[in-house]
Every structure is written in structure tokens, then in C-alpha cells.
Motif scaffolding. Structure first.
Motif, PDB file in Angstrom:
ATOM      1  N   LEU A  57       0.864  -1.180   0.000  1.00  0.00           N
ATOM      2  CA  LEU A  57       0.000   0.000   0.000  1.00  0.00           C
ATOM      3  C   LEU A  57       0.895   1.222   0.000  1.00  0.00           C
ATOM      4  O   LEU A  57       1.698   1.413   0.916  1.00  0.00           O
ATOM      5  N   CYS A  58       0.785   2.042  -1.033  1.00  0.00           N
ATOM      6  CA  CYS A  58       1.618   3.236  -1.170  1.00  0.00           C
ATOM      7  C   CYS A  58       0.725   4.460  -1.085  1.00  0.00           C
ATOM      8  O   CYS A  58      -0.251   4.585  -1.832  1.00  0.00           O
ATOM      9  N   GLN A  59       1.039   5.366  -0.151  1.00  0.00           N
ATOM     10  CA  GLN A  59       0.226   6.562   0.069  1.00  0.00           C
ATOM     11  C   GLN A  59       1.071   7.797  -0.224  1.00  0.00           C
ATOM     12  O   GLN A  59       1.813   8.262   0.636  1.00  0.00           O
ATOM     13  N   ARG A  60       0.950   8.335  -1.434  1.00  0.00           N
ATOM     14  CA  ARG A  60       1.645   9.558  -1.798  1.00  0.00           C
ATOM     15  C   ARG A  60       0.780  10.754  -1.436  1.00  0.00           C
ATOM     16  O   ARG A  60      -0.441  10.691  -1.545  1.00  0.00           O
ATOM     17  N   PRO A  61       1.377  11.863  -1.012  1.00  0.00           N
ATOM     18  CA  PRO A  61       0.588  13.053  -0.668  1.00  0.00           C
ATOM     19  C   PRO A  61      -0.273  13.519  -1.838  1.00  0.00           C
ATOM     20  O   PRO A  61       0.182  13.556  -2.984  1.00  0.00           O
TER      21      PRO A  61
END
Length: 272
Positions: free
Chosen positions: A201-205
């Protein structure tokens, strides 16, 4: 991690995994009794060392000799090891313990002034979470992973990558949620039919979270072998500690996380 044979020739997922690795900030490696994560942690440590990065290890759960086992001399020479395993609170008063105990060790890592990219491996976050208040640990992780400038007006230090090994069965939804809200990337380990899987799971701004499922194996020298699986799709991997929520609730949670994540001095009382 159980080794396995790759399937297919495509490289799309491999490229996606490499782009995830290129991000800085906190990377949570969430393992379980069935699928241990220290091998993956060591593989990522080796990857950082081969890229020429400074690599600091905060060792809490195993001895320094055990952690270094399997690395060749060229890799071990690049690792700076901070030993909390031998005597974490200096009870023996032998002068070999890190000053200030676990919190002092984290604060010392925050005060680095060397230029260039840095990887900090925490082995493990679970041990630290069991010995420090959740609020204190989260604040230290924020200080570790945020870009900052050294004293004296020097150029800004490049963002730090923090690898944190987290044993999922040991913690409730409060601490897990607090750490997840800080992470730029979460890697949850599982497997099927002897094949190791990484649910990423990748959470970029200011972007929608992205999900990816990656087949992999760890070679005897702790090289990371990324593979193409025949039936894998990029699907969300549910957190076993958090009940399902509606799509609207997820959107509100993401918006709340982003607004609070960008504010320094975030109060953590609600996560305790």
C-alpha cells in the motif's frame, strides 16, 4: 522467506516495486508468525548498502552477530549498528549501552548531519512500541523521516528512508492505525502454496492510495528476487485489525489523515 519460482516474463510489477522503493519516509514491514519479515528487512538493507547509501541499524530483537549473518564483508562494512539488544537500559552499567536507552537511540539518529541518502532499519518497531509510549514513538518516527537542515546553514539533508519491522499479532488497532497513518508505504507479508507475497500500500501526498501484490523470494545471500505471478492483481489488502468501512468513510479518513499529517505538533492522544 520461502523461496519460489517466478512465472511470466513481464517487468511491470518489478518496475512498480522499484518506484515504491524509491520513495522516502516510513516503510512498514508487517509480518506474522507464518511469514517472518526480518529476511525482507535484511534484503532491503543490503539493497540500500549496494546503492551507496548510509545504513544505520537499530537492533533490538536479535544480536548484532545474528543480524549481520549472511552478509558478506563488503556489506557489513557499510552498516552502522546501534545495539539495543545486549543491554538496552544499561542495567549492567558496563558503559556499552546506548545513552538514554531506546528513546535516546532514536533521538541520536535524528541528529545525524552527514549529507546524502540514508536508510535507517528498526528491528523492530514492535519492540520499541512495547517499551515506549505510542505517542513518543510516533513523534520520533516523524522526526526521523522528515527532511531537515543541519546546523550552520548547510544544505538540506536528503529525505530519510525508515524501515520498520512490525509484528502484527502483538498490537491492537490503535497503535497499528497510528503507525499506518505515518507510513508512506506499508508492506504486509503473506503467502499461498509456499509462495511469498508482499501486499504493498503506497500513500503519496495528494494522491489516491495505490495497491500492488508482488511475488518475491529471498536468496541465501539476502538478495531480493522480485517475480511475476500468473494470477496476481493489484487489489487492496484488508487490515485484519480494522473492520471494513464504506467508500465514503474511507474518503473521509484519507482526507483527515492528509490534513493532520501535514501539521506539525499533531496530537496523538486519540490513538493511545
Amino acid at each position: 522467506v520461502t523461496a519460489s519460482k517466478g512465472a511470466g516474463q513481464g517487468s511491470r510489477r518489478t518496475l512498480e516495486m522499484e518506484s515504491v522503493w524509491g520513495l522516502g519516509g516510513l516503510v512498514l514491514l508487517r509480518d506474522s508468525v507464518e511469514w517472518e519479515g526480518r529476511s525482507l528487512l535484511k534484503a532491503l538493507v543490503k539493497k540500500s548498502a549496494l546503492c551507496g547509501e548510509q545504513v544505520h541499524i537499530l537492533g533490538c530483537e536479535v544480536s548484532e552477530d545474528e543480524f549481520r549473518e549472511g552478509f558478506d564483508s563488503s556489506i557489513n562494512s557499510r552498516l552502522v549498528y546501534h545495539d539495543l539488544f545486549r543491554d538496552p537500559f544499561n542495567w549492567s552499567q558496563a558503559g556499552e549501552a546506548l545513552p538514554g536507552g531506546p528513546l535516546g537511540a532514536l533521538r541520536a539518529l535524528c541528529r545525524r548531519t552527514e549529507p546524502g541518502p540514508v536508510t535507517i532499519a528498526l528491528d523492530s518497531l514492535s519492540w520499541l512500541l512495547l517499551h515506549l509510549p505510542c505517542t513518543t514513538l510516533c513523534q520520533a518516527l516523524c522526526a526521523l523521516s522528515q527532511q531537515h537542515s543541519p546546523l550552520g546553514g548547510s544544505p538540506p539533508v536528503e529525505p530519510v528512508r525508515v524501515l520498520g519491522l512490525l509484528h502484527m499479532e502483538l498490537h491492537g488497532p490503535g497503535p497499528m492505525g497510528a503507525l499506518s497513518s505515518l507510513a508512506q508505504t506499508e508492506v504486509t507479508l503473506s503467502g499461498t502454496a509456499g509462495q511469498a507475497l508482499a501486499h504493498i500500500l503506497c500513500q503519496r501526498p495528494r494522491q489516491h492510495p495505490t495497491h500492488q501484490t508482488q511475488c518475491f523470494s529471498i536468496l541465501p545471500d539476502f538478495s531480493l528476487d522480485l517475480q511475476e505471478g500468473p494470477l496476481l492483481e493489484s487489489q487492496p489488502h484488508p487490515d485484519p485489525h480494522i473492520p471494513p468501512v464504506s467508500r465514503g468513510a474511507r474518503a473521509r479518513i484519507r482526507e483527515w489523515r492528509w490534513k493532520n499529517k501535514t501539521c506539525r505538533g499533531w496530537g496523538w492522544q486519540g490513538f493511545q
